[in-house]
Write a protein that holds these residues in place. Structure first.
Motif, mmCIF file in Angstrom:
data_model
loop_
_atom_site.group_PDB
_atom_site.id
_atom_site.type_symbol
_atom_site.label_atom_id
_atom_site.label_comp_id
_atom_site.label_asym_id
_atom_site.label_seq_id
_atom_site.Cartn_x
_atom_site.Cartn_y
_atom_site.Cartn_z
ATOM 1 N N TYR A 149 8.497 10.481 0.030
ATOM 2 C CA TYR A 149 8.734 9.144 -0.518
ATOM 3 C C TYR A 149 10.046 8.576 0.024
ATOM 4 N N GLU A 150 11.068 9.395 0.093
ATOM 5 C CA GLU A 150 12.357 8.940 0.632
ATOM 6 C C GLU A 150 12.225 8.546 2.096
ATOM 7 N N GLY A 151 11.388 9.257 2.849
ATOM 8 C CA GLY A 151 11.137 8.894 4.241
ATOM 9 C C GLY A 151 10.454 7.538 4.360
ATOM 10 N N VAL A 152 9.496 7.281 3.468
ATOM 11 C CA VAL A 152 8.827 5.974 3.453
ATOM 12 C C VAL A 152 9.845 4.877 3.154
ATOM 13 N N GLU A 153 10.697 5.116 2.162
ATOM 14 C CA GLU A 153 11.723 4.119 1.824
ATOM 15 C C GLU A 153 12.645 3.839 3.006
ATOM 16 N N ASP A 177 5.239 16.621 -11.794
ATOM 17 C CA ASP A 177 4.678 17.315 -12.945
ATOM 18 C C ASP A 177 3.802 18.501 -12.563
ATOM 19 N N PHE A 178 3.034 18.360 -11.469
ATOM 20 C CA PHE A 178 2.011 19.354 -11.164
ATOM 21 C C PHE A 178 2.146 19.997 -9.785
ATOM 22 N N GLY A 179 3.053 19.546 -8.967
ATOM 23 C CA GLY A 179 3.195 20.094 -7.627
ATOM 24 C C GLY A 179 4.066 21.329 -7.601
ATOM 25 N N SER A 180 4.077 21.971 -6.457
ATOM 26 C CA SER A 180 4.945 23.137 -6.313
ATOM 27 C C SER A 180 6.384 22.658 -6.149
ATOM 28 N N GLN A 181 7.310 23.460 -6.605
ATOM 29 C CA GLN A 181 8.746 23.170 -6.514
ATOM 30 C C GLN A 181 9.090 21.799 -7.104
ATOM 31 N N GLU A 182 8.385 21.447 -8.168
ATOM 32 C CA GLU A 182 8.613 20.183 -8.878
ATOM 33 C C GLU A 182 8.531 18.972 -7.944
ATOM 34 N N GLY A 183 7.663 19.071 -6.940
ATOM 35 C CA GLY A 183 7.410 17.938 -6.057
ATOM 36 C C GLY A 183 8.489 17.655 -5.034
ATOM 37 N N LYS A 184 9.271 18.653 -4.665
ATOM 38 C CA LYS A 184 10.379 18.419 -3.726
ATOM 39 C C LYS A 184 9.893 17.833 -2.393
ATOM 40 N N THR A 185 8.795 18.343 -1.868
ATOM 41 C CA THR A 185 8.266 17.836 -0.598
ATOM 42 C C THR A 185 7.815 16.390 -0.745
ATOM 43 N N PHE A 207 0.795 -1.231 0.000
ATOM 44 C CA PHE A 207 0.000 0.000 0.000
ATOM 45 C C PHE A 207 0.827 1.281 0.000
ATOM 46 N N VAL A 208 1.734 1.396 0.959
ATOM 47 C CA VAL A 208 2.359 2.700 1.210
ATOM 48 C C VAL A 208 3.332 3.118 0.111
ATOM 49 N N LEU A 209 4.285 2.260 -0.231
ATOM 50 C CA LEU A 209 5.247 2.648 -1.267
ATOM 51 C C LEU A 209 4.570 2.953 -2.607
ATOM 52 N N PRO A 210 3.660 2.096 -3.093
ATOM 53 C CA PRO A 210 2.999 2.448 -4.359
ATOM 54 C C PRO A 210 2.203 3.755 -4.286
ATOM 55 N N LEU A 211 1.541 3.994 -3.169
ATOM 56 C CA LEU A 211 0.765 5.222 -3.001
ATOM 57 C C LEU A 211 1.661 6.450 -3.045
ATOM 58 N N PHE A 212 2.717 6.441 -2.254
ATOM 59 C CA PHE A 212 3.616 7.592 -2.200
ATOM 60 C C PHE A 212 4.395 7.754 -3.503
ATOM 61 N N ARG A 213 4.668 6.651 -4.200
ATOM 62 C CA ARG A 213 5.347 6.727 -5.501
ATOM 63 C C ARG A 213 4.463 7.446 -6.516
ATOM 64 N N GLU A 214 3.176 7.092 -6.577
ATOM 65 C CA GLU A 214 2.250 7.759 -7.507
ATOM 66 C C GLU A 214 2.099 9.235 -7.162
ATOM 67 N N TRP A 215 1.991 9.530 -5.870
ATOM 68 C CA TRP A 215 1.841 10.920 -5.423
ATOM 69 C C TRP A 215 3.085 11.728 -5.778
ATOM 70 N N ARG A 216 4.254 11.129 -5.549
ATOM 71 C CA ARG A 216 5.522 11.791 -5.891
ATOM 72 C C ARG A 216 5.585 12.069 -7.390
ATOM 73 N N ASP A 217 5.254 11.074 -8.188
ATOM 74 C CA ASP A 217 5.332 11.229 -9.641
ATOM 75 C C ASP A 217 4.354 12.294 -10.144
ATOM 76 N N TYR A 218 3.160 12.315 -9.581
ATOM 77 C CA TYR A 218 2.192 13.349 -9.950
ATOM 78 C C TYR A 218 2.729 14.733 -9.569
ATOM 79 N N ALA A 219 3.284 14.837 -8.367
ATOM 80 C CA ALA A 219 3.764 16.130 -7.869
ATOM 81 C C ALA A 219 4.962 16.644 -8.668
#
Length: 158
Positions: A124-128, A111-119, A97-109
């Motif tokens: 995602y790195e914290g989850v890893e 492209d569309f998040g602020s600061q190119e998804g840095k947060t 659940f967690v890694l795939p969820l955060f991976r998709e969120w990271r990838d979306y961010a």
């Protein structure tokens, strides 16, 4: 995990033809996955804080299992005090659940998040990092030593 499946379908259609995706579909998918990420954000936090969350959630689950047993119901998986959860359960939960969820969120961010998804990348790195801890713990530690804070006599509120 329907939220993640729905988000993946949304992402695929968005990549195929951005203009064909209705704004309401975008909002529904982004908000749904965002809420789920917020629900599981402790998985990305520093280990000490994440471990506290896991301990509290485990305590809550075991109390629920106790109530189910008292009412003569079948005890839900992962909530049975006679088979307490441990690091291996966290490994499975994180992998499925967690890694795939955060991976998709990271990838979306990205492209569309602020600061190119840095947060989101940091999350995602914290989850890893926490996943590596649970993986190591599942191979080296006993369940009783890691989850010693959850005792059969503990009936304090969560």
């Amino acid at each position: 995990f329907s939220i993640l499946d729905s988000f993946r379908r949304f992402q695929k259609s968005r990549h195929a033809d951005m203009k064909s995706v209705d704004r309401a579909v975008v909002m529904r998918n982004v908000f749904a996955i965002g809420i789920k990420v917020a629900d599981l954000i402790h998985c990305s936090r520093p280990l000490e804080l994440h471990h506290k969350w896991v301990d509290l959630i485990t305590k809550e689950f075991l109390q629920q299992g106790d109530l189910e047993r008292e009412k003569g119901l079948k005890v839900s998986p992962g909530m049975d005090r006679s088979q307490p959860p441990g690091p291996l359960q966290q490994v499975g939960f994180t992998e499925i659940f967690v890694l795939p969820l955060f991976r998709e969120w990271r990838d979306y961010a990205r492209d569309f998040g602020s600061q190119e998804g840095k947060t989101e990348i940091l999350c995602y790195e914290g989850v890893e990092k926490n996943y590596k801890y649970w993986l190591h713990a599942s191979k080296t530690s006993s369940v009783s030593s890691l989850m010693s804070s959850v005792s059969a006599s503990d009936d304090s509120p969560v």
